[in-house]
Design an enzyme around this catalytic site. Structure first.
Site, PDB file in Angstrom:
ATOM      1  N   ASP A 104      47.476  36.947  35.333  1.00 28.30           N
ATOM      2  CA  ASP A 104      48.108  35.585  35.294  1.00 28.30           C
ATOM      3  C   ASP A 104      50.054  36.132  35.215  1.00 28.30           C
ATOM      4  O   ASP A 104      49.844  36.796  33.823  1.00 28.30           O
ATOM      5  CB  ASP A 104      47.525  34.074  34.562  1.00 28.30           C
ATOM      6  CG  ASP A 104      46.583  34.120  34.739  1.00 28.30           C
ATOM      7  OD1 ASP A 104      45.702  34.232  36.197  1.00 28.30           O
ATOM      8  OD2 ASP A 104      45.467  33.860  33.975  1.00 28.30           O
TER       9      ASP A 104
HETATM   10  N1  URA Z   1      41.317  35.951  33.363  1.00 28.98           N
HETATM   11  C1  URA Z   1      42.420  35.122  33.332  1.00 28.98           C
HETATM   12  O1  URA Z   1      41.682  33.877  33.354  1.00 28.98           O
HETATM   13  N2  URA Z   1      43.627  35.804  33.930  1.00 28.98           N
HETATM   14  C2  URA Z   1      43.651  36.785  34.227  1.00 28.98           C
HETATM   15  O2  URA Z   1      45.085  37.310  34.101  1.00 28.98           O
HETATM   16  C3  URA Z   1      42.933  37.686  33.919  1.00 28.98           C
HETATM   17  C4  URA Z   1      41.745  37.390  34.370  1.00 28.98           C
END
Ligand code: URA
Length: 234
Positions: A104
């Site tokens: 993310d």
């Molecule tokens: N899980 C999440 O919520 N975000 C990420 O970036 C990776 C795994």
């Protein structure tokens, strides 16, 4: 012009020492003639290098590890956001590297890239189950019941069922989460389903690969032994 041994390594023929042995055993030809000299200079634009009679294209197979900072989206292009591609050195831009899975925008840590489509698919396939380990800071405290729910395979608030995963409380509002799949926002959604809100997330390990001393915002190429180990484990 480049050294024959380097060209062979870059083409994925093997590690430096394997390439040395391959050359010694006479399996390599340059324009049809056997060539054993590792320091021989070759021009890949005009000469044909073969291993066991098969021409090598010289398309450099690359696997790269980035220590992603927050604030960059995992995409090759985006109309309004800065992308992780901007963090890769200029000289790698033409090599067609693609992110392996996604982190993310707010998540930091280990993100792989490769231009080997087959390797990419194996790394993200839930069937291969490559482990991904995250450090999470969160509101709320992880309890034994949460650990058990992760281990049993959590059901998210929207009904999505997750594979069994590991939750290890590290201290107040801090946990380590280890998954073998990569659903959208998975760690955040898993924690939310147990009434914990993730406020910071960092991926620290993928398979056997860890960030080591790679500074945030920097990328490095994996070594041939690292690539070969990664391949052997998936
Ligand atoms: N899980 C999440 O919520 N975000 C990420 O970036 C990776 C795994």
């Amino acid at each position: 012009m480049e050294r024959l041994d380097k060209f062979l390594c870059d083409s994925g023929a093997g590690t430096r020492s394997q390439v040395k042995a391959i050359l010694k055993s006479g399996r390599v030809t340059v324009d049809g003639k056997p060539e054993k000299d590792p320091s021989k200079k070759v021009n890949i634009g005009t000469q044909t290098v073969c291993l066991d009679g098969e021409p090598l294209t010289g398309k450099r197979r690359m696997v790269v590890m980035l220590n992603k900072p927050a604030g960059f989206v995992t995409a090759t292009e985006d109309a309004s956001e800065r992308t992780v591609m901007e963090l890769l050195p200029e000289q790698w831009r033409h090599l067609d590297l693609k992110p392996v899975g996604r982190l993310d925008k707010a998540t930091e840590g280990l993100l792989l890239f490769t231009n080997d489509g087959d390797l990419l698919h194996r790394l993200i396939s839930p069937k291969k189950g490559v482990e991904k380990m995250y450090y999470a800071r969160h509101e709320g405290q992880a309890a034994e019941a949460d650990v058990a729910a992760f281990a049993a395979g959590l059901e998210l608030r929207d009904g999505t069922v997750c594979l069994p995963a590991s939750l290890e409380p590290l201290g107040p509002g801090e946990s380590r989460v280890t998954l073998r799949e990569g659903k959208y926002h998975q760690v955040r959604r898993m924690m939310a389903s147990r009434n914990m809100t993730v406020v910071y997330l960092e991926r620290q390990r993928e398979g056997f690969l860890t960030l080591g001393d790679l500074p945030r915002g920097q990328a490095r190429e994996l070594t041939q032994p690292e690539i070969l180990r990664l391949e052997s484990e998936i």
